[in-house]
Scaffold this motif. Sequence first.
Motif, PDB file in Angstrom:
ATOM      1  N   VAL A  63       0.875  -1.173   0.000  1.00 36.91           N
ATOM      2  CA  VAL A  63       0.000   0.000   0.000  1.00 36.91           C
ATOM      3  C   VAL A  63       0.907   1.215   0.000  1.00 36.91           C
ATOM      4  O   VAL A  63       1.831   1.316   0.815  1.00 36.91           O
ATOM      5  N   THR A  64       0.666   2.122  -0.945  1.00 37.32           N
ATOM      6  CA  THR A  64       1.502   3.318  -1.012  1.00 37.32           C
ATOM      7  C   THR A  64       0.636   4.547  -1.257  1.00 37.32           C
ATOM      8  O   THR A  64      -0.570   4.433  -1.468  1.00 37.32           O
ATOM      9  N   ASP A  65       1.266   5.706  -1.218  1.00 38.22           N
ATOM     10  CA  ASP A  65       0.507   6.941  -1.383  1.00 38.22           C
ATOM     11  C   ASP A  65       0.386   7.299  -2.854  1.00 38.22           C
ATOM     12  O   ASP A  65       1.354   7.181  -3.613  1.00 38.22           O
ATOM     13  N   THR A  66      -0.791   7.739  -3.244  1.00 41.35           N
ATOM     14  CA  THR A  66      -1.037   8.071  -4.648  1.00 41.35           C
ATOM     15  C   THR A  66      -0.066   9.123  -5.158  1.00 41.35           C
ATOM     16  O   THR A  66       0.488   9.004  -6.244  1.00 41.35           O
ATOM     17  N   SER A  67       0.182  10.151  -4.342  1.00 41.76           N
ATOM     18  CA  SER A  67       0.970  11.281  -4.827  1.00 41.76           C
ATOM     19  C   SER A  67       2.434  10.917  -5.050  1.00 41.76           C
ATOM     20  O   SER A  67       3.120  11.544  -5.837  1.00 41.76           O
ATOM     21  N   TYR A  68       2.930   9.899  -4.356  1.00 42.37           N
ATOM     22  CA  TYR A  68       4.346   9.562  -4.507  1.00 42.37           C
ATOM     23  C   TYR A  68       4.603   8.627  -5.691  1.00 42.37           C
ATOM     24  O   TYR A  68       5.690   8.608  -6.252  1.00 42.37           O
ATOM     25  N   MET A  69       3.572   7.869  -6.073  1.00 44.93           N
ATOM     26  CA  MET A  69       3.772   6.783  -7.044  1.00 44.93           C
ATOM     27  C   MET A  69       4.426   7.215  -8.353  1.00 44.93           C
ATOM     28  O   MET A  69       5.237   6.495  -8.921  1.00 44.93           O
ATOM     29  N   ALA A  70       4.017   8.411  -8.848  1.00 47.03           N
ATOM     30  CA  ALA A  70       4.481   8.831 -10.172  1.00 47.03           C
ATOM     31  C   ALA A  70       5.817   9.567 -10.120  1.00 47.03           C
ATOM     32  O   ALA A  70       6.384   9.911 -11.147  1.00 47.03           O
ATOM     33  N   ILE A  71       6.346   9.808  -8.927  1.00 41.93           N
ATOM     34  CA  ILE A  71       7.606  10.549  -8.795  1.00 41.93           C
ATOM     35  C   ILE A  71       8.740   9.740  -9.403  1.00 41.93           C
ATOM     36  O   ILE A  71       8.783   8.510  -9.275  1.00 41.93           O
ATOM     37  N   SER A  72       9.664  10.419 -10.090  1.00 47.47           N
ATOM     38  CA  SER A  72      10.716   9.694 -10.794  1.00 47.47           C
ATOM     39  C   SER A  72      11.586   8.924  -9.801  1.00 47.47           C
ATOM     40  O   SER A  72      11.883   9.416  -8.704  1.00 47.47           O
ATOM     41  N   GLY A  73      11.955   7.723 -10.190  1.00 48.20           N
ATOM     42  CA  GLY A  73      12.753   6.883  -9.299  1.00 48.20           C
ATOM     43  C   GLY A  73      11.907   5.979  -8.428  1.00 48.20           C
ATOM     44  O   GLY A  73      12.430   5.082  -7.774  1.00 48.20           O
ATOM     45  N   SER A  74      10.596   6.210  -8.416  1.00 50.28           N
ATOM     46  CA  SER A  74       9.737   5.347  -7.608  1.00 50.28           C
ATOM     47  C   SER A  74       9.806   3.919  -8.139  1.00 50.28           C
ATOM     48  O   SER A  74       9.785   3.688  -9.352  1.00 50.28           O
ATOM     49  N   GLN A  75       9.916   2.970  -7.228  1.00 54.83           N
ATOM     50  CA  GLN A  75      10.020   1.558  -7.625  1.00 54.83           C
ATOM     51  C   GLN A  75       8.640   0.907  -7.771  1.00 54.83           C
ATOM     52  O   GLN A  75       8.543  -0.262  -8.134  1.00 54.83           O
ATOM     53  N   ILE A  76       7.594   1.676  -7.501  1.00 60.03           N
ATOM     54  CA  ILE A  76       6.262   1.066  -7.465  1.00 60.03           C
ATOM     55  C   ILE A  76       5.866   0.474  -8.822  1.00 60.03           C
ATOM     56  O   ILE A  76       5.344  -0.637  -8.892  1.00 60.03           O
ATOM     57  N   SER A  77       6.165   1.204  -9.914  1.00 57.90           N
ATOM     58  CA  SER A  77       5.779   0.656 -11.218  1.00 57.90           C
ATOM     59  C   SER A  77       6.604  -0.587 -11.558  1.00 57.90           C
ATOM     60  O   SER A  77       6.101  -1.526 -12.184  1.00 57.90           O
ATOM     61  N   THR A  78       7.865  -0.619 -11.133  1.00 63.28           N
ATOM     62  CA  THR A  78       8.698  -1.817 -11.339  1.00 63.28           C
ATOM     63  C   THR A  78       8.075  -3.020 -10.625  1.00 63.28           C
ATOM     64  O   THR A  78       8.004  -4.119 -11.175  1.00 63.28           O
ATOM     65  N   LEU A  79       7.633  -2.790  -9.395  1.00 61.31           N
ATOM     66  CA  LEU A  79       7.013  -3.877  -8.624  1.00 61.31           C
ATOM     67  C   LEU A  79       5.730  -4.337  -9.307  1.00 61.31           C
ATOM     68  O   LEU A  79       5.475  -5.533  -9.432  1.00 61.31           O
ATOM     69  N   ARG A  80       4.938  -3.366  -9.759  1.00 60.56           N
ATOM     70  CA  ARG A  80       3.672  -3.708 -10.430  1.00 60.56           C
ATOM     71  C   ARG A  80       3.922  -4.555 -11.661  1.00 60.56           C
ATOM     72  O   ARG A  80       3.239  -5.551 -11.899  1.00 60.56           O
ATOM     73  N   ARG A  81       4.926  -4.128 -12.453  1.00 64.21           N
ATOM     74  CA  ARG A  81       5.238  -4.884 -13.691  1.00 64.21           C
ATOM     75  C   ARG A  81       5.640  -6.319 -13.372  1.00 64.21           C
ATOM     76  O   ARG A  81       5.414  -7.221 -14.155  1.00 64.21           O
ATOM     77  N   ALA A  82       6.244  -6.522 -12.209  1.00 61.81           N
ATOM     78  CA  ALA A  82       6.686  -7.866 -11.825  1.00 61.81           C
ATOM     79  C   ALA A  82       5.550  -8.672 -11.192  1.00 61.81           C
ATOM     80  O   ALA A  82       5.761  -9.803 -10.772  1.00 61.81           O
ATOM     81  N   GLY A  83       4.365  -8.066 -11.128  1.00 63.69           N
ATOM     82  CA  GLY A  83       3.211  -8.809 -10.629  1.00 63.69           C
ATOM     83  C   GLY A  83       2.923  -8.625  -9.156  1.00 63.69           C
ATOM     84  O   GLY A  83       2.071  -9.320  -8.591  1.00 63.69           O
ATOM     85  N   VAL A  84       3.630  -7.695  -8.496  1.00 65.51           N
ATOM     86  CA  VAL A  84       3.358  -7.440  -7.074  1.00 65.51           C
ATOM     87  C   VAL A  84       2.015  -6.712  -6.946  1.00 65.51           C
ATOM     88  O   VAL A  84       1.716  -5.809  -7.729  1.00 65.51           O
ATOM     89  N   ASN A  85       1.218  -7.127  -5.984  1.00 64.92           N
ATOM     90  CA  ASN A  85      -0.067  -6.469  -5.728  1.00 64.92           C
ATOM     91  C   ASN A  85       0.177  -5.123  -5.055  1.00 64.92           C
ATOM     92  O   ASN A  85       0.684  -5.090  -3.932  1.00 64.92           O
ATOM     93  N   VAL A  86      -0.167  -4.055  -5.752  1.00 59.72           N
ATOM     94  CA  VAL A  86       0.020  -2.709  -5.183  1.00 59.72           C
ATOM     95  C   VAL A  86      -1.326  -1.995  -5.151  1.00 59.72           C
ATOM     96  O   VAL A  86      -2.064  -2.019  -6.133  1.00 59.72           O
ATOM     97  N   ARG A  87      -1.637  -1.390  -4.046  1.00 59.09           N
ATOM     98  CA  ARG A  87      -2.811  -0.510  -3.976  1.00 59.09           C
ATOM     99  C   ARG A  87      -2.345   0.856  -3.506  1.00 59.09           C
ATOM    100  O   ARG A  87      -1.486   0.953  -2.633  1.00 59.09           O
ATOM    101  N   HIS A  88      -2.914   1.901  -4.124  1.00 60.02           N
ATOM    102  CA  HIS A  88      -2.521   3.232  -3.669  1.00 60.02           C
ATOM    103  C   HIS A  88      -3.641   3.839  -2.851  1.00 60.02           C
ATOM    104  O   HIS A  88      -4.819   3.660  -3.145  1.00 60.02           O
ATOM    105  N   ASP A  89      -3.224   4.514  -1.815  1.00 60.97           N
ATOM    106  CA  ASP A  89      -4.193   5.086  -0.887  1.00 60.97           C
ATOM    107  C   ASP A  89      -4.888   6.271  -1.533  1.00 60.97           C
ATOM    108  O   ASP A  89      -4.244   7.187  -2.030  1.00 60.97           O
ATOM    109  N   MET A  90      -6.223   6.221  -1.508  1.00 54.33           N
ATOM    110  CA  MET A  90      -6.982   7.271  -2.173  1.00 54.33           C
ATOM    111  C   MET A  90      -7.627   8.233  -1.189  1.00 54.33           C
ATOM    112  O   MET A  90      -8.509   8.998  -1.539  1.00 54.33           O
ATOM    113  N   GLY A  91      -7.171   8.188   0.047  1.00 54.46           N
ATOM    114  CA  GLY A  91      -7.733   9.092   1.056  1.00 54.46           C
ATOM    115  C   GLY A  91      -7.302  10.530   0.830  1.00 54.46           C
ATOM    116  O   GLY A  91      -6.413  10.811   0.010  1.00 54.46           O
TER     117      GLY A  91
END
Length: 216
Positions: A121-149
């Motif tokens: 679970v990560t924060d929506t605003s940080y996900m798109a920041i350059s260098g974030s590993q979240i998209s790499t994890l997603r591409r590898a099939g890791v379940n990621v949810r971003h907090d929409m609060g």
Amino acid sequence: MSAVRLFGLGALAMLLGLDCLARLLRLVRARRGAPRGPLKEVLFFPVDITCVEHLLRAGEALPNSCPCPLPHGQETSFTRLLRHLLSASTSLDLCIFAFSNQSLSRAVLLLQARGVVVRVVTDTSYMAISGSQISTLRRAGVNVRHDMGAVYMHHKFAVVDGRLLITGSLNWTTTAIQCNKENMLVTEEPDLVQPFIREFQRLWDSNDPARHCPHG
Ligand SMILES: [Zn+2]
């Protein structure tokens, strides 16, 4: 030999005897495997960067000496953190605001490849920041949810196998690890681990995309 000198020698012999006895008792207790209680460890940062290939490539045939220019064979707060994460055998639940450190990303991918169920679970605003590993994890099939609060999802904690909690001020960024004064608490104390398991599940459920999609 004077009486005073004799008395002094006697007292010394008695002290040495007591010391030996205490050492013997400690040895016997250690041999019996005295209960050590749940794991508790505190890690402080920043740390100097050292080679962690031996942890991330465990099981691979590595050359006798790693050719990289970093210091080798040193245990730091960062290697301890990696060791705790890599101890996962069934699950890793990770709730993290900022995640850009490549070694930690490799550790998570390694666990995923080993069949460990990884949820992030990560924060929506940080996900798109350059260098974030979240998209790499997603591409590898890791379940990621971003907090929409409406407020930041500012937690930084991980639960390993529903057993071990790692929490503190440290974001999973190279700057935090190598430049900032940060702390982490690692514990298996159930009274501390259980509330974090519940908090993770609450965030995981409340950020289920199916709940937020207008078309079901
Ligand atoms: Zn190396």
